[in-house]
Design a protein around this motif. Structure first.
Motif, PDB file in Angstrom:
ATOM      1  N   LEU A  70       5.412   5.789   5.239  1.00 14.38           N
ATOM      2  CA  LEU A  70       5.080   5.030   4.225  1.00 14.38           C
ATOM      3  C   LEU A  70       3.835   5.368   3.512  1.00 14.38           C
ATOM      4  CD1 LEU A  70       6.475   1.313   5.251  1.00 14.38           C
ATOM      5  CD2 LEU A  70       7.616   2.975   3.995  1.00 14.38           C
ATOM      6  N   ALA A  71       3.250   6.523   3.817  1.00 13.42           N
ATOM      7  CA  ALA A  71       1.958   6.809   3.487  1.00 13.42           C
ATOM      8  C   ALA A  71       1.989   7.246   1.955  1.00 13.42           C
ATOM      9  CB  ALA A  71       1.259   7.889   4.525  1.00 13.42           C
ATOM     10  N   PRO A  72       3.080   7.766   1.563  1.00 12.42           N
ATOM     11  CA  PRO A  72       2.858   8.183   0.122  1.00 12.42           C
ATOM     12  C   PRO A  72       2.872   7.150  -0.763  1.00 12.42           C
ATOM     13  CG  PRO A  72       4.595   9.357   1.409  1.00 12.42           C
ATOM     14  CD  PRO A  72       4.028   8.516   2.415  1.00 12.42           C
ATOM     15  N   LEU A  73       3.060   5.839  -0.425  1.00 13.62           N
ATOM     16  CA  LEU A  73       3.032   4.609  -1.283  1.00 13.62           C
ATOM     17  C   LEU A  73       1.427   4.536  -1.756  1.00 13.62           C
ATOM     18  CD1 LEU A  73       4.690   1.866   0.801  1.00 13.62           C
ATOM     19  CD2 LEU A  73       5.710   2.790  -1.309  1.00 13.62           C
ATOM     20  N   GLY A  74       0.618   4.947  -0.998  1.00 15.90           N
ATOM     21  CA  GLY A  74      -0.818   5.093  -1.267  1.00 15.90           C
ATOM     22  C   GLY A  74      -1.638   3.804  -1.003  1.00 15.90           C
TER      23      GLY A  74
END
Length: 419
Positions: A70-74
């Motif tokens: 979920l890191a790409p959610l920022g």
């Protein structure tokens, strides 16, 4: 006002605990906060997108992988990645990240009904169900029934479930929205009977069905196939994880399914999963006095089955360690469900507080071993094996360590609490 006070006081207690060397404070802060505000968890979860991760095995690793995916959610993500997975631990994790809009929370199997009610999760992840700590945990069919009832009462929650585990599939089938994942089930000794009617299940590979009531493995959207993930479009993509073993590939596919529920593209999520090399000390490699040590954790027969598969081949020595403290469960009879015969012919060291229980089990499987008192004695033995096997240009001596929960934590502390 009471919630703010509870969060502040709990956070202070956690800080004091860390400074005093009593742990990371992930439990005491939550305990004190809940004493001051019993509904603190519900208040802290309000307005967040919460993911609850549960199952007998793989909770901590899957929680770490979902957090990475979920890191790409920022956005900031609250998580209890070190395994404090009851109400106090979840409360503490949310308290430490008050501004995080997303939370990924490992949850103890028997706390799922209460935590679903308290946090109103966006996603619940169901990994597997098998025997674990039977002296203190509920019988797994009872757990499955409680999961089923809790999910039926939460129709807006998305469930990501392992379709290959009949108990998990039965529990998840009561939910309003389910993403089915073919994540595999190697340990089947607890799922030969239909959870719906009790009849004997027909099993072929990972497929299962019941001739009596018609129950069967549901059609899946995501699938683990060797080292590839097959997504809902039918496209196969190489996983290429740094974490070893089939169990971690299974956990990764689950994480990718959760990422999809948040709108994260597979390629972006997978790029983050490939960066994960260690989970709360699991799979970490350290060097002690010239010996390369790798730490593996397993807590029950299903976990030991998977862990034995990822060990490097002989002649590397293996240290097996078992304790029977509260977090482990005090009943060590589960050792007799583990097949240790594959360890024959390689150097085996036995440690932990219940090393005699383990020694008797190894004798029954005709596995030669040597008792050791601590990690340094095991390192001495590994260095001796390495010296005897070394030749010109030989590699450094190494040691595989496989331990259950508290024995694993004791070795982590002795080796400098590796992350």
């Amino acid at each position: 006002m009471r919630a703010r006070l509870a969060t502040t006081v709990g956070g202070a207690a956690a800080t004091v605990s860390r400074l005093a060397g009593k742990g990371d404070g992930s439990v005491i802060g939550g305990i004190i906060g809940l004493r001051l505000a019993p509904d603190l968890l519900s208040q802290l979860a309000t307005g967040r997108q919460v993911v609850l991760v549960t199952g007998t095995n793989g909770k901590t690793t899957t929680t770490k992988l979902i957090t990475a995916a979920l890191a790409p959610l920022g956005s900031k993500i609250a998580s209890n990645i070190y395994g404090a997975n009851m109400e106090a631990g979840l409360t503490s994790a949310l308290s430490r990240a008050p501004d995080a809009p997303v939370a990924v929370l490992e949850t103890d199997e028997k706390y799922i009904p209460a935590m679903v009610k308290a946090t109103r999760p966006k996603v619940v992840v169901l990994l597997n169900l098998s025997r674990d700590q039977m002296d203190r945990a509920a019988e797994i069919w009872l757990l499955a029934r409680r999961w089923r009832d809790a999910l039926a009462a939460a129709p807006d929650c998305r469930v990501v479930a392992n379709a290959d585990d009949p108990l998990v599939a039965w529990a998840a089938s009561a939910a309003g929205k389910v993403t089915w994942v073919a994540a595999g089930q190697r340990w089947r000794e607890d799922s030969w009977c239909c959870p719906n009617c009790g009849a004997h299940l027909q099993r072929e590979g990972d497929d299962w069905s019941c001739r009596e009531c018609g129950g069967r493995r549901p059609p899946v959207s995501w699938m683990l196939y060797g080292d590839e993930v097959i997504d809902p479009s039918g496209r196969a993509t190489q996983l290429g994880l740094a974490l070893p073993g089939r169990a971690n590939r299974s956990n990764a596919v689950i994480a990718l399914a959760v990422a999809e529920a948040f709108g994260v593209h597979l390629s972006h999520a997978l790029a983050e999963l490939r960066k994960v090399t260690s989970v709360a000390g699991r799979y970490t490699q350290v060097n002690r006095r010239g010996c390369d040590i790798r730490l593996l954790l397993a807590k029950n027969p299903a976990g030991w089955l998977e862990a034995l598969d990822v060990m490097v081949p002989p002649p590397v020595p293996v240290l097996l360690a078992v304790n029977a403290q509260g977090p482990d469960g005090k009943d060590t009879s589960w050792l007799w469900d583990v097949d240790f015969r594959r360890l024959r012919g390689r150097p085996i060291l036995v440690g932990g507080e219940r090393r005699l229980d383990l020694a008797v089990r190894l004798e029954a499987d005709e596995v030669a071993f040597r008792l050791v008192n601590d990690i340094d004695e095991a390192v001495d033995a590994a260095l001796a094996v390495g010296a005897a096997a070394a030749g010109p240009g030989g590699t450094a001596p190494s040691l595989e360590v496989l331990a259950n929960y508290t024995a694993f934590q004791q070795y982590r502390v002795a080796l400098g609490r590796v992350q």
